[in-house]
Design a protein around this motif. Structure first.
Motif, mmCIF file in Angstrom:
data_model
loop_
_atom_site.group_PDB
_atom_site.id
_atom_site.type_symbol
_atom_site.label_atom_id
_atom_site.label_comp_id
_atom_site.label_asym_id
_atom_site.label_seq_id
_atom_site.Cartn_x
_atom_site.Cartn_y
_atom_site.Cartn_z
ATOM 1 N N LEU A 73 0.801 -1.277 -0.096
ATOM 2 C CA LEU A 73 -0.132 -0.031 -0.048
ATOM 3 C C LEU A 73 0.781 1.427 -0.001
ATOM 4 N N SER A 74 2.272 0.992 0.577
ATOM 5 C CA SER A 74 2.911 2.300 0.604
ATOM 6 C C SER A 74 3.396 3.038 -0.787
ATOM 7 N N ALA A 75 3.161 2.207 -1.838
ATOM 8 C CA ALA A 75 3.476 2.943 -3.363
ATOM 9 C C ALA A 75 2.347 2.228 -4.313
ATOM 10 N N PRO A 76 1.785 3.198 -4.973
ATOM 11 C CA PRO A 76 0.617 2.645 -5.989
ATOM 12 C C PRO A 76 1.013 1.789 -7.052
ATOM 13 N N SER A 77 0.700 0.655 -7.380
ATOM 14 C CA SER A 77 1.198 -0.236 -8.540
ATOM 15 C C SER A 77 -0.039 -0.821 -9.033
ATOM 16 N N LEU A 78 -0.432 -0.260 -10.264
ATOM 17 C CA LEU A 78 -1.362 -1.108 -11.066
ATOM 18 C C LEU A 78 -1.119 -2.497 -11.249
ATOM 19 N N CYS A 79 0.086 -2.753 -11.397
ATOM 20 C CA CYS A 79 0.676 -4.292 -11.572
ATOM 21 C C CYS A 79 0.347 -4.970 -10.366
ATOM 22 N N THR A 80 0.537 -4.728 -9.062
ATOM 23 C CA THR A 80 0.353 -5.180 -8.183
ATOM 24 C C THR A 80 -1.125 -5.561 -7.737
ATOM 25 N N ALA A 81 -1.834 -4.296 -8.119
ATOM 26 C CA ALA A 81 -3.269 -4.454 -7.817
ATOM 27 C C ALA A 81 -4.018 -5.453 -8.806
ATOM 28 N N LYS A 82 -3.619 -5.609 -10.067
ATOM 29 C CA LYS A 82 -4.278 -6.365 -10.938
ATOM 30 C C LYS A 82 -3.801 -7.972 -10.702
ATOM 31 N N HIS A 83 -2.617 -8.160 -10.301
ATOM 32 C CA HIS A 83 -2.203 -9.476 -9.591
ATOM 33 C C HIS A 83 -3.143 -10.023 -8.290
ATOM 34 N N VAL A 84 -3.530 -8.931 -7.587
ATOM 35 C CA VAL A 84 -4.097 -9.195 -6.359
ATOM 36 C C VAL A 84 -5.584 -9.555 -6.957
ATOM 37 N N ARG A 85 -5.980 -8.558 -7.612
ATOM 38 C CA ARG A 85 -7.525 -8.655 -8.158
ATOM 39 C C ARG A 85 -7.661 -10.197 -8.812
ATOM 40 N N ALA A 86 -6.901 -10.457 -9.624
ATOM 41 C CA ALA A 86 -6.731 -11.892 -10.419
ATOM 42 C C ALA A 86 -6.845 -12.961 -9.205
ATOM 43 N N TYR A 87 -6.028 -13.087 -8.428
ATOM 44 C CA TYR A 87 -5.892 -13.943 -7.280
ATOM 45 C C TYR A 87 -7.221 -14.272 -6.731
ATOM 46 N N PHE A 88 -7.989 -12.850 -6.246
ATOM 47 C CA PHE A 88 -8.930 -13.190 -5.567
ATOM 48 C C PHE A 88 -10.330 -13.528 -6.534
ATOM 49 N N GLU A 89 -10.315 -12.979 -7.787
ATOM 50 C CA GLU A 89 -11.511 -13.325 -8.725
ATOM 51 C C GLU A 89 -11.331 -14.700 -9.193
ATOM 52 N N ASN A 90 -10.187 -15.263 -9.637
ATOM 53 C CA ASN A 90 -9.871 -16.063 -10.377
ATOM 54 C C ASN A 90 -9.176 -17.504 -9.839
#
Length: 596
Positions: free
Chosen positions: A528-545
């Motif tokens: 959370l200390s630095a915004p990363s679209l790459c990290t966010a998309k990996h986290v979303r893919a993990y929860f979603e799929n």
């Protein structure tokens, strides 16, 4: 769970360093004699003092945390939701205080649910924990859940819960009658640095003994909350909460100490792992050993990045800009040394205060947690001291220290992360190690080799647990790992976390078969200390799929300290720009770790 299984030896991690700037010998000599504890301005009954402990009380947030009467919410053995705050749902769930005595005393766990806006896509509820140990999950939900929901996706509710003894959960683990009583006690903190040779060690031990004895009387005993706040109990609570929501497996995102909780859960209940993300990882084996000595591997690297990013940003964005990192380093530590000899009075601030050496030292250390927001504050403060700019210092004062008001007759604030809750969890979980001077001297020297700046601060944890008297009844004594979990863990780590280093994340990754390690190329505590679209998309893919990143994946970030945007916003889609705004907001919700 067998809380009395044979002990398994704890694992240690050998430090590996990659410095932005080569270590400076002068820094090593100077900072080892730094003040030991954070300084806080206390405004007690009209007078202002500098104390040697940080404030752990958060102000009311936009979520209105202090406006909802949790005490008026009737606890129940099933989850009975009531509307709360703005569109949220709250409940108090009754669970056994001791799972081995199911018909005995109980605890009421505070729950706060942020429902998904799209029930048609609903896939479950994600539990979140902001760390501490001792931080409130319901308060964190008010500050961060809406933005976290944007990361996870609109298929999930998000649930913040207050672990046993914490926040709105009852009974509460308070060893002081009021906040003012606790603040007055903190005014007696030793103002010298924690060091082996200057007498501060003896004072610190005496203070830790006093608090330990007071807590033993207040929250100890067979069914005292202090004996039943252990991480294994909270892991079991997470399973109970999820199952009463109709989920057989747990979905979870834990930060900082929350990564320890995630490791406990996955080791205790590997078959119940639905999705478990641990972010900003502290090695659970080191935590259970109550050592707190694997944390500072990259602390100096994180602090050194201040000079690196200042140069990269240039003179228009960094008020301490010089042509080399060593020159910026010299300016900062010249001010630190000068303030040690001559503290800075700021009579125009409200309340008035004195900026001391320890105030600046803790400001620098804590700044490494969240560099995007904190590095500019450090630079502005150092420059204002250089220029003796009293107007600027008065403006910055409330960001440098935290003033507290006298509330002499009020009970302890609900949303604080106090030393008592930290000790009850961290030390109650930990192995016993009575104080021995030779052992502690070697321990402290090793901390100082990792980070002379942080050692006088971090070294207190060993002493706290050495004196703590309440042992948790339920302890996990088996290995922290599993050859297989029902679903792979996702382990997320910044490359240079100042208190939860990548080496600890790698240790956890090695112990959990099929887990995935995602590294974010950033400085700061947790992703959370630095915004990363790459990290966010990996986290979303993990929860979603349920998908995990490929081995060796490293994500870049969209914003850098001082510098600002690291990517071309014009090339982003509207969806990415909206996600990025949420990620930028989350940089203000970076968890604390321990007392700092």
């Amino acid at each position: 769970m067998d809380a009395h299984s044979p002990e398994v030896g704890c694992q240690t991690v050998q430090p590996k360093r990659s410095q932005f700037v080569a270590s400076n010998r002068r820094l090593r000599v100077l900072v080892v004699t730094a003040a030991a504890l954070a300084a806080v301005t206390f405004s007690l009954c009209g007078n202002t003092f500098i104390s040697g402990s940080p404030s752990h009380e958060r102000p009311p947030t936009a979520g209105g945390e202090l406006e909802f009467d949790w005490a008026a919410l009737e606890p129940a053995k099933t989850i009975e939701w009531a509307p709360c705050y703005s569109g949220h749902k709250c409940a108090r769930l009754i669970l056994p205080l001791d799972y081995e005595t199911p018909d005995g005393p109980t605890t009421a766990i505070a729950l706060r649910l942020i429902p998904t806006a799209d029930k048609k896509k609903y896939k479950g509820t994600v539990l979140i924990n902001p760390g501490g140990p001792g931080a409130s999950g319901t308060e964190f939900a008010g500050r961060a859940a809406a933005k976290l929901s944007h990361v996870i996706g609109d298929s999930f509710d998000i649930l913040g819960f207050d672990p046993r003894g914490v926040g709105a959960s009852t009974p509460a683990a308070n060893c002081f009658e009021t906040d003012s009583q606790r603040n007055l006690w903190r005014l007696q903190d030793d103002q010298r640095p924690l060091n082996i040779t200057n007498g501060s060690l003896e004072i610190t031990r005496a203070r830790e003994k006093l608090v330990a004895e007071r807590c033993e009387a207040k929250i100890g005993g067979e069914f005292g909350i202090g004996r039943h706040m252990s991480t294994p109990n909270v892991a079991r609570d997470m399973l109970e909460i999820s199952q009463r929501l109709g989920q057989e497996k747990v979905f979870y995102w834990g930060f900082s100490y929350g990564s320890v909780l995630g490791q406990y859960f996955a080791a205790m209940f590997p078959e119940k792992v639905g999705r478990v993300v641990i972010d900003g990882v502290y090695d659970a084996a080191n935590f259970r050993a109550a050592l707190w000595n694997s944390n500072l591997v990259f602390t100096d690297t994180a602090i050194d990045s201040f000079f690196h990013f200042c140069i990269q940003a240039g003179p228009d964005k960094c008020p301490l800009y010089e042509t080399t990192a060593s020159k910026i380093h010299e300016r900062l530590f010249d001010v630190l040394q000068r303030v040690e000899q001559e503290p800075i009075p700021v009579p125009l601030s409200e309340p008035p205060l004195v900026i001391t050496h320890k105030v600046l030292r803790v400001l620098i250390f804590q700044g490494a947690y969240s560099p995007i927001g904190s590095f500019p504050l450090i630079a502005d403060t150092i420059r204002a001291i250089e220029d003796n700019n009293q107007t600027a210092l008065a403006t910055l004062a409330r960001r440098i220290t935290t003033p507290l008001e006298c509330k002499c007759n009020e009970p302890p604030a609900m949303w604080r992360m106090d030393d008592e809750t930290f000790s009850a969890i961290a030390c109650g979980d930990g192995d016993e190690h009575p104080f021995d001077l030779d052992t502690y001297t070697a321990y402290y020297d090793a901390l100082a080799r990792d980070s002379a700046l942080a050692a006088p601060l971090w070294g207190i944890y060993y002493l706290t647990c050495a004196e703590w008297k309440i042992r948790a009844k339920a302890r996990w004594t088996r290995e922290f790992g599993a050859a297989h979990t029902a679903h792979p863990l996702l382990i997320v780590s910044p490359r240079f976390d100042p208190v939860c280093p990548l080496t600890d994340a790698q240790a956890a990754h090695a112990r959990f078969g099929s887990s995935a390690l995602l590294v974010q190329n950033s400085v700061g505590h947790c992703s959370l200390s630095a915004p990363s679209l790459c990290t966010a998309k990996h986290v979303r893919a993990y929860f979603e799929n349920g998908t995990v990143p490929e081995p060796g994946t490293m994500c870049e970030v969209e914003e850098l300290p001082f510098v600002g945007s690291a990517q071309n916003a014009k090339a982003m889609s509207v969806e990415d720009m909206e996600l990025l705004e949420s990620l930028k907001g989350l940089t203000e919700a970076v968890p604390r770790f321990g007392r700092f």
